[in-house]
Design a protein around this motif. Structure first.
Motif, PDB file in Angstrom:
ATOM      1  N   TRP A  30     -12.178  62.344  77.605  1.00  0.00           N
ATOM      2  CA  TRP A  30     -11.710  63.643  78.103  1.00  0.00           C
ATOM      3  C   TRP A  30     -12.579  64.779  77.545  1.00  0.00           C
ATOM      4  O   TRP A  30     -12.980  65.680  78.264  1.00  0.00           O
ATOM      5  CB  TRP A  30     -10.243  63.846  77.710  1.00  0.00           C
ATOM      6  CG  TRP A  30      -9.645  65.103  78.266  1.00  0.00           C
ATOM      7  CD1 TRP A  30      -9.154  65.282  79.519  1.00  0.00           C
ATOM      8  CD2 TRP A  30      -9.502  66.360  77.602  1.00  0.00           C
ATOM      9  NE1 TRP A  30      -8.705  66.566  79.686  1.00  0.00           N
ATOM     10  CE2 TRP A  30      -8.913  67.255  78.513  1.00  0.00           C
ATOM     11  CE3 TRP A  30      -9.818  66.825  76.319  1.00  0.00           C
ATOM     12  CZ2 TRP A  30      -8.623  68.578  78.192  1.00  0.00           C
ATOM     13  CZ3 TRP A  30      -9.538  68.142  75.997  1.00  0.00           C
ATOM     14  CH2 TRP A  30      -8.949  69.007  76.929  1.00  0.00           C
ATOM     15  N   LEU A  31     -12.884  64.680  76.247  1.00  0.00           N
ATOM     16  CA  LEU A  31     -13.727  65.725  75.629  1.00  0.00           C
ATOM     17  C   LEU A  31     -15.080  65.811  76.335  1.00  0.00           C
ATOM     18  O   LEU A  31     -15.595  66.897  76.592  1.00  0.00           O
ATOM     19  CB  LEU A  31     -13.969  65.410  74.147  1.00  0.00           C
ATOM     20  CG  LEU A  31     -12.824  65.701  73.187  1.00  0.00           C
ATOM     21  CD1 LEU A  31     -13.194  65.274  71.777  1.00  0.00           C
ATOM     22  CD2 LEU A  31     -12.485  67.184  73.195  1.00  0.00           C
ATOM     23  N   MET A  32     -15.652  64.658  76.641  1.00  0.00           N
ATOM     24  CA  MET A  32     -16.972  64.652  77.281  1.00  0.00           C
ATOM     25  C   MET A  32     -16.873  65.146  78.727  1.00  0.00           C
ATOM     26  O   MET A  32     -17.792  65.765  79.238  1.00  0.00           O
ATOM     27  CB  MET A  32     -17.594  63.248  77.267  1.00  0.00           C
ATOM     28  CG  MET A  32     -18.065  62.780  75.907  1.00  0.00           C
ATOM     29  SD  MET A  32     -19.115  63.953  75.028  1.00  0.00           S
ATOM     30  CE  MET A  32     -20.689  63.738  75.824  1.00  0.00           C
ATOM     31  N   ASN A  33     -15.753  64.848  79.385  1.00  0.00           N
ATOM     32  CA  ASN A  33     -15.644  65.203  80.807  1.00  0.00           C
ATOM     33  C   ASN A  33     -15.148  66.620  81.053  1.00  0.00           C
ATOM     34  O   ASN A  33     -15.535  67.242  82.025  1.00  0.00           O
ATOM     35  CB  ASN A  33     -14.700  64.245  81.532  1.00  0.00           C
ATOM     36  CG  ASN A  33     -15.321  62.885  81.710  1.00  0.00           C
ATOM     37  OD1 ASN A  33     -16.529  62.753  81.595  1.00  0.00           O
ATOM     38  ND2 ASN A  33     -14.509  61.882  81.948  1.00  0.00           N
ATOM     39  N   VAL A  34     -14.246  67.088  80.195  1.00  0.00           N
ATOM     40  CA  VAL A  34     -13.610  68.375  80.506  1.00  0.00           C
ATOM     41  C   VAL A  34     -14.185  69.557  79.700  1.00  0.00           C
ATOM     42  O   VAL A  34     -14.960  70.334  80.257  1.00  0.00           O
ATOM     43  CB  VAL A  34     -12.066  68.258  80.424  1.00  0.00           C
ATOM     44  CG1 VAL A  34     -11.426  69.575  80.782  1.00  0.00           C
ATOM     45  CG2 VAL A  34     -11.580  67.156  81.366  1.00  0.00           C
ATOM     46  N   PRO A  35     -13.887  69.677  78.403  1.00  0.00           N
ATOM     47  CA  PRO A  35     -14.438  70.846  77.703  1.00  0.00           C
ATOM     48  C   PRO A  35     -15.960  70.829  77.702  1.00  0.00           C
ATOM     49  O   PRO A  35     -16.606  71.879  77.839  1.00  0.00           O
ATOM     50  CB  PRO A  35     -13.915  70.707  76.273  1.00  0.00           C
ATOM     51  CG  PRO A  35     -12.933  69.623  76.262  1.00  0.00           C
ATOM     52  CD  PRO A  35     -13.111  68.820  77.496  1.00  0.00           C
ATOM     53  N   ASN A  36     -16.541  69.641  77.577  1.00  0.00           N
ATOM     54  CA  ASN A  36     -17.999  69.532  77.570  1.00  0.00           C
ATOM     55  C   ASN A  36     -18.591  70.085  78.865  1.00  0.00           C
ATOM     56  O   ASN A  36     -19.552  70.854  78.845  1.00  0.00           O
ATOM     57  CB  ASN A  36     -18.375  68.062  77.367  1.00  0.00           C
ATOM     58  CG  ASN A  36     -19.863  67.866  77.281  1.00  0.00           C
ATOM     59  OD1 ASN A  36     -20.551  68.613  76.605  1.00  0.00           O
ATOM     60  ND2 ASN A  36     -20.380  66.885  77.986  1.00  0.00           N
ATOM     61  N   THR A  37     -17.984  69.708  79.998  1.00  0.00           N
ATOM     62  CA  THR A  37     -18.487  70.212  81.282  1.00  0.00           C
ATOM     63  C   THR A  37     -18.406  71.736  81.312  1.00  0.00           C
ATOM     64  O   THR A  37     -19.359  72.415  81.715  1.00  0.00           O
ATOM     65  CB  THR A  37     -17.620  69.653  82.435  1.00  0.00           C
ATOM     66  OG1 THR A  37     -17.582  68.245  82.293  1.00  0.00           O
ATOM     67  CG2 THR A  37     -18.150  70.031  83.787  1.00  0.00           C
ATOM     68  N   ALA A  38     -17.246  72.277  80.865  1.00  0.00           N
ATOM     69  CA  ALA A  38     -17.053  73.729  80.918  1.00  0.00           C
ATOM     70  C   ALA A  38     -18.072  74.437  80.034  1.00  0.00           C
ATOM     71  O   ALA A  38     -18.750  75.382  80.470  1.00  0.00           O
ATOM     72  CB  ALA A  38     -15.642  74.059  80.463  1.00  0.00           C
ATOM     73  N   ALA A  39     -18.202  73.963  78.793  1.00  0.00           N
ATOM     74  CA  ALA A  39     -19.093  74.650  77.856  1.00  0.00           C
ATOM     75  C   ALA A  39     -20.542  74.550  78.301  1.00  0.00           C
ATOM     76  O   ALA A  39     -21.298  75.527  78.251  1.00  0.00           O
ATOM     77  CB  ALA A  39     -18.925  74.038  76.471  1.00  0.00           C
ATOM     78  N   GLN A  40     -20.924  73.347  78.760  1.00  0.00           N
ATOM     79  CA  GLN A  40     -22.311  73.179  79.218  1.00  0.00           C
ATOM     80  C   GLN A  40     -22.606  74.161  80.342  1.00  0.00           C
ATOM     81  O   GLN A  40     -23.658  74.772  80.388  1.00  0.00           O
ATOM     82  CB  GLN A  40     -22.523  71.756  79.752  1.00  0.00           C
ATOM     83  CG  GLN A  40     -22.338  70.696  78.730  1.00  0.00           C
ATOM     84  CD  GLN A  40     -23.653  70.088  78.294  1.00  0.00           C
ATOM     85  OE1 GLN A  40     -24.696  70.505  78.747  1.00  0.00           O
ATOM     86  NE2 GLN A  40     -23.601  69.119  77.409  1.00  0.00           N
ATOM     87  N   ARG A  41     -21.639  74.303  81.231  1.00  0.00           N
ATOM     88  CA  ARG A  41     -21.842  75.175  82.382  1.00  0.00           C
ATOM     89  C   ARG A  41     -21.977  76.631  81.925  1.00  0.00           C
ATOM     90  O   ARG A  41     -22.842  77.361  82.400  1.00  0.00           O
ATOM     91  CB  ARG A  41     -20.647  75.020  83.325  1.00  0.00           C
ATOM     92  CG  ARG A  41     -21.051  75.083  84.759  1.00  0.00           C
ATOM     93  CD  ARG A  41     -19.943  74.590  85.626  1.00  0.00           C
ATOM     94  NE  ARG A  41     -20.070  73.180  85.928  1.00  0.00           N
ATOM     95  CZ  ARG A  41     -19.116  72.464  86.494  1.00  0.00           C
ATOM     96  NH1 ARG A  41     -17.971  73.016  86.780  1.00  0.00           N
ATOM     97  NH2 ARG A  41     -19.329  71.196  86.758  1.00  0.00           N
ATOM     98  N   ALA A  42     -21.117  77.031  80.983  1.00  0.00           N
ATOM     99  CA  ALA A  42     -21.196  78.411  80.479  1.00  0.00           C
ATOM    100  C   ALA A  42     -22.543  78.639  79.808  1.00  0.00           C
ATOM    101  O   ALA A  42     -23.205  79.663  80.031  1.00  0.00           O
ATOM    102  CB  ALA A  42     -20.065  78.664  79.493  1.00  0.00           C
ATOM    103  N   ILE A  43     -22.974  77.671  78.994  1.00  0.00           N
ATOM    104  CA  ILE A  43     -24.263  77.846  78.305  1.00  0.00           C
ATOM    105  C   ILE A  43     -25.396  77.887  79.320  1.00  0.00           C
ATOM    106  O   ILE A  43     -26.280  78.742  79.256  1.00  0.00           O
ATOM    107  CB  ILE A  43     -24.512  76.718  77.280  1.00  0.00           C
ATOM    108  CG1 ILE A  43     -23.413  76.714  76.225  1.00  0.00           C
ATOM    109  CG2 ILE A  43     -25.869  76.904  76.607  1.00  0.00           C
ATOM    110  CD1 ILE A  43     -23.543  75.599  75.216  1.00  0.00           C
TER     111      ILE A  43
END
Lengths: 222, 424, 269
Positions: free
Chosen positions: A182-195
């Motif tokens: 979940w960490l890799m799929n959800v917050p990771n996706t969001a943060a990567q996108r913001a960065i």
């Protein structure tokens, strides 16, 4: 002439490369392809500049007997031998044969390949392998979570690191593995996108400043 | 086996055979244009109805050498006798032939782009701005049965000067350029702009002071990128500011480079910084040098410098890859204060863990403006913030539009969502 | 040179000489001592680099300096033969192409390819004190073209593609409440779990972007959003760190295999 013209050229080339993306016409395409083609060629000339710098620094080190000057001899020796073998074939002729048997290794001169296989490759692979030790010491550093942010990082890192360990029994093991996914799929996706979007803005703004001549430091003023 | 399936099978087999035959013999004579009804006694396939509404036009948004064809399927393709095997595209330079067979589109296909090569002499080349005529033949399992459509033309191919499929990107580009130029001009007029503090940036001054006190050098790495890569350019600007402080404090700076052009530029930047600080004579040209282009050899060299020269501060700004952790850990071993900034997302965690200060992603680009405090550069930061606000607004609007249109909202919402899809 | 360095160095040399001779004596093939020498050299360089983990030492310094020299020349040679020669020579000179046994095609000849040569030479003029400024023309070409390219490339990839991928649907095809709340675990693909995940993604993107605002004070609601943003960033960095650990450790396995199998022959191949 010394400073203004280069900036004008940066603008012309930069604006052309940006605009050509919107112009499918064959003329624009041909110029674009030509530019892309010649960039690496200029890069090879630059390499000669690099070799000159390396040689000069090493020779100066030996000449003025700076600290550790003895080792600069090995730099020069490696450089000289590799260039000698690289520009000559087995019979010491100026040639580079791309026969199918050695195409992967690139040259007909066996000495060049030897230096590559038995000097470059082992050191390169070992330098890369040092990462295994360094990630261990970095993990140790991460474990001394200094503040809230570092603690968050540590917790997420721990969950990911422990996701395959069998020590916690099936139930906890499964939850760990689920949370890791979940960490890799959800917050990771969001943060990567913001960065990525933030970085994109920085990149685009900087590129624009370069093209418009607002960002000028890279050209110096001398 | 049902009759329908049987025909599908026969048609499939025949299509494969025909495609192979077409591909193999380029020298085959052009197919005759009088095939409409052949030896009816020998065929078991009924002659299908021809395609209608054939349209040929220049392919839009291309470099030229392309014609787009569209037609309405033969009524015998999906319905009727279902005897259609495929559609053969025929092209000629006169309405009366001779006809060249271009390719075969499968049954059910109602579109075909005829794209020729760019260079004269290449097989299949046809020049732009030349009249051409097209015809589509309906093929059946029986090679003797093919029904031609009417001839369309003349049509000419030509290259376009603007790709309309990329209009949204173009508008975005113009809007962003406008924003940057607007804020830069405003900043030039002396409007005071607020910037929030960034710890990593404020540490730079402190780091130079520390190096001076300790009598040790500062190590600055521009990353592993090329000179023209944007992070490297941002790094040059930061290098200029750091070098200026170094010159003012009479400390030493070491800049080992991985790319010879980066070295050239970095030398120029450091030299300029020394003149700006009023100490052109203190500049040592050998302080900026080339090591090697090989990633891990460069790492080995830099590690050596870190351990032997024991710099008071290491500054890493630019593009970094797997070596980021080796640098940061070796620097820690050597007891240096470390400040890093990169836009390479996978490397940020390593810098964050092992360095004292880390600039995350966009902060690297903001750093040059922060350090210089030049209104022009600060103005562009403001433009970036406005663009970010616009992105947030568009992201939220698009998100809402997607969901409302999924629940049966008006069609223009779907159109709005579609605007942001990147097309080639 | 200090005495301890000399003694240490001699011991290392003796050890590897012995290793070479033993390996050579045990090896078969056409020239056993030659191939044993090469393997021992590679093993020596491998251990030399590892020795750096203990402390900087003469053996590491040797390997490091040699590596820098060899690799710099390697890329120079490769650049010359694989980029310059095939991409440039057949386009500007028949005589040179024949000399280098390259296929020369008349149609490829293009006088414009003199431009990169001129720009390359301008770059080399950097070495001259008086004409060094001419190198700026080459830098202008390289920086200008790449900046223009990047400007567009990043606009497309970093905005358009990213914005549109944030347009996430909250509810798929509605069937029933029972189906909606079915399977609520974190890894589930049930509608409610997906809905929550998509909300977190959209919120994360927005808060993450807010963290990167530079020209506004991060206080009040804005500050809270920014704080949430940096928390999500940190969780991501932690996850990415933890994810990489195993991969990095496996790098070591390769070098250990070389030392234990290829060099010492302790483990079977």
């Amino acid at each position: 002439m010394k400073r203004q013209l280069p900036f004008f050229l940066v603008f012309v080339f930069g604006a052309f490369m940006a605009i050509q993306y919107f112009v499918p016409h064959k003329t624009s395409e041909a110029i674009y392809e030509f530019f892309i083609d010649i960039l690496p060629i200029i890069g090879v000339f630059a390499l000669a500049l690099g070799i000159w710098s390396l040689t000069k620094v090493s020779v100066d080190k030996i000449r003025y007997r700076r600290e550790n000057w003895q080792y600069a001899i090995f730099t020069l020796l490696g450089l000289f031998l590799m260039i000698l073998f690289g520009f000559t074939d087995e019979n010491w002729g100026f040639h580079w044969r791309m026969s199918p048997e050695v195409a992967g290794e690139g040259t007909d001169n066996p000495n060049f390949r030897l230096l590559f296989n038995y000097v470059m490759i082992p050191i390169q692979a070992t330098m890369f392998a040092l990462l295994a030790f360094f990630i261990a010491s970095a993990s140790y550093r991460a474990f001394r979570a200094r503040n809230l942010l570092a603690t968050l990082l540590l917790i997420a890192a721990l969950i990911l690191m422990l996701r395959f360990t069998p020590f916690f029994g099936d139930w906890i093991g499964l939850r760990l593995s689920e949370t890791a996914t979940w960490l890799m799929n959800v917050p990771n996706t969001a943060a990567q996108r913001a960065i990525v979007m933030g970085v994109g803005l920085g990149l685009v703004a900087t590129a624009l400043k370069v093209v418009l001549g607002i960002e000028r430091d890279y050209m110096g003023r001398g | 086996m049902q009759q329908k399936h049987f025909w599908r099978f026969v048609i499939g087999l025949a299509l494969m055979t025909m495609a192979t035959a077409l591909g193999q013999s380029e020298a085959d004579p052009p197919v005759s244009d009088t095939l409409a009804v052949a030896d009816t006694a020998a065929i078991s396939v009924p002659a299908p109805l021809p395609v209608t509404n054939l349209i040929a036009r220049d392919k839009p948004n291309d470099r030229g050498y392309g014609i787009s064809l569209s037609w309405d399927l033969s009524p015998d393709d999906t319905g009727g006798t279902q005897s259609v095997l495929g559609y053969r595209i025929m092209r000629s330079t006169t309405p009366d032939g001779p006809w060249d067979s271009i390719n075969v589109a499968g049954s059910g296909d109602a579109l075909y782009d005829h794209i020729g090569p760019r260079h004269e002499g290449d097989s299949g080349y046809f020049p732009d701005h030349t009249d051409m005529y097209y015809r589509v033949d309906v093929l059946t399992a029986d090679p003797g049965v093919a029904v031609s459509s009417g001839v369309v033309g003349p049509v000419q191919s030509r290259g376009q000067w603007f790709n309309t499929a990329r209009t949204v990107v173009f508008l975005f580009m113009i809007a962003f350029c406008g924003l940057v130029i607007w804020f830069v001009t405003h900043a030039r007029r002396g409007k005071d702009l607020y910037v929030r503090p960034l710890a990593g940036i404020e540490a730079v001054d402190e780091a130079v002071g520390r190096a001076t006190e300790m009598g040790k050098p500062i190590l600055y790495l521009c990353g592993l990128g090329d000179a023209a890569e944007v992070p490297t350019i941002a790094s040059f600007t930061i290098l200029g500011r750091v070098a200026k402080r170094v010159a003012e404090y009479q400390t030493q700076i070491i800049v080992p480079c991985r790319d010879p052009i980066v070295m050239t530029v970095a030398q120029e930047v450091v030299k300029t910084a020394y003149s700006d600080a009023g100490r052109p004579d203190s500049y040592n040209p050998d302080s900026v040098f080339f090591l090697t282009i090989e990633q891990f050899a460069y790492v080995a060299g830099v590690n050596g410098i870190m351990l032997r020269d024991k710099p008071a501060t290491n500054v890493y700004m630019g593009k970094f890859y797997a070596e980021s952790l080796i640098f940061a850990e070796t620097g820690t071993m050597a007891g240096s204060i470390q400040i890093a900034g990169t836009d390479e997302i996978p490397q940020i965690p390593f810098f964050f863990v092992a360095c004292d200060y880390t600039l995350i992603g966009e902060e690297l680009y903001a750093a040059s403006a922060y350090l210089s405090r030049e209104p022009v550069l600060l103005g562009s930061l403001k433009a970036q913030d406005y663009a970010k606000a616009a992105i947030i607004v568009f992201a939220i609007l698009g998100f809402l539009a997607t969901n409302v249109s999924a629940l049966g909202g008006p069609e223009w919402l779907a159109g709005f969502v579609d605007l942001f899809q990147v097309r080639e | 040179m200090r005495r301890s360095t000399l003694i240490g160095g001699s011991l290392v040399v003796v050890f590897f000489l012995a290793a070479w001779l033993i390996k050579g004596a045990g090896a078969s093939g056409e020239s056993p001592y030659y191939s044993a020498f090469l393997i021992t050299l590679a093993a020596f360089l491998t251990l030399a680099v590892f020795s750096f983990l203990y402390a900087d030492n003469p053996v590491y310094k040797f390997a490091e300096h040699l590596f820098v020299g060899v690799s710099a020349a390697y890329w120079m040679v490769l650049g010359f033969w694989q980029t310059l020669v095939p991409n440039l020579i057949p386009r500007i000179s028949r005589a040179l192409s024949e000399q280098l046994e390259l296929e020369y095609i008349d149609e490829l000849w293009n006088v414009l390819y003199v431009i990169p040569v001129v720009l390359g030479i301008l770059l080399l003029l950097r070495l001259s004190r008086k004409l060094g400024w001419l190198s700026r023309y080459a830098v202008a070409f390289i920086v200008g073209t790449t900046a223009g390219l990047n400007f567009i490339a990043y606009t497309r990839s970093n905005f358009m593609a990213q914005i549109s991928s944030t347009f996430l649907p909250l509810v798929g095809d509605w069937t029933s409440w029972a189906a909606f709340v079915d399977n609520l675990s974190l890894s589930a693909t049930g509608p409610l779990a997906l809905l929550m995940a998509n909300i977190v993604v959209v919120l994360g993107v927005v808060c993450g972007l807010i963290y990167f605002f530079f020209s506004r004070e991060h206080s009040g609601t804005f500050g809270m959003a920014s704080r949430l943003g940096i928390w999500i960033l940190m969780i991501t960095f932690g996850a990415s760190f933890g994810y990489t650990v195993m991969g990095r450790i496996s790098l070591l396995v390769g070098r250990m295999t070389f030392l234990l199998r290829d060099w010492l022959g302790i483990i079977a191949s």
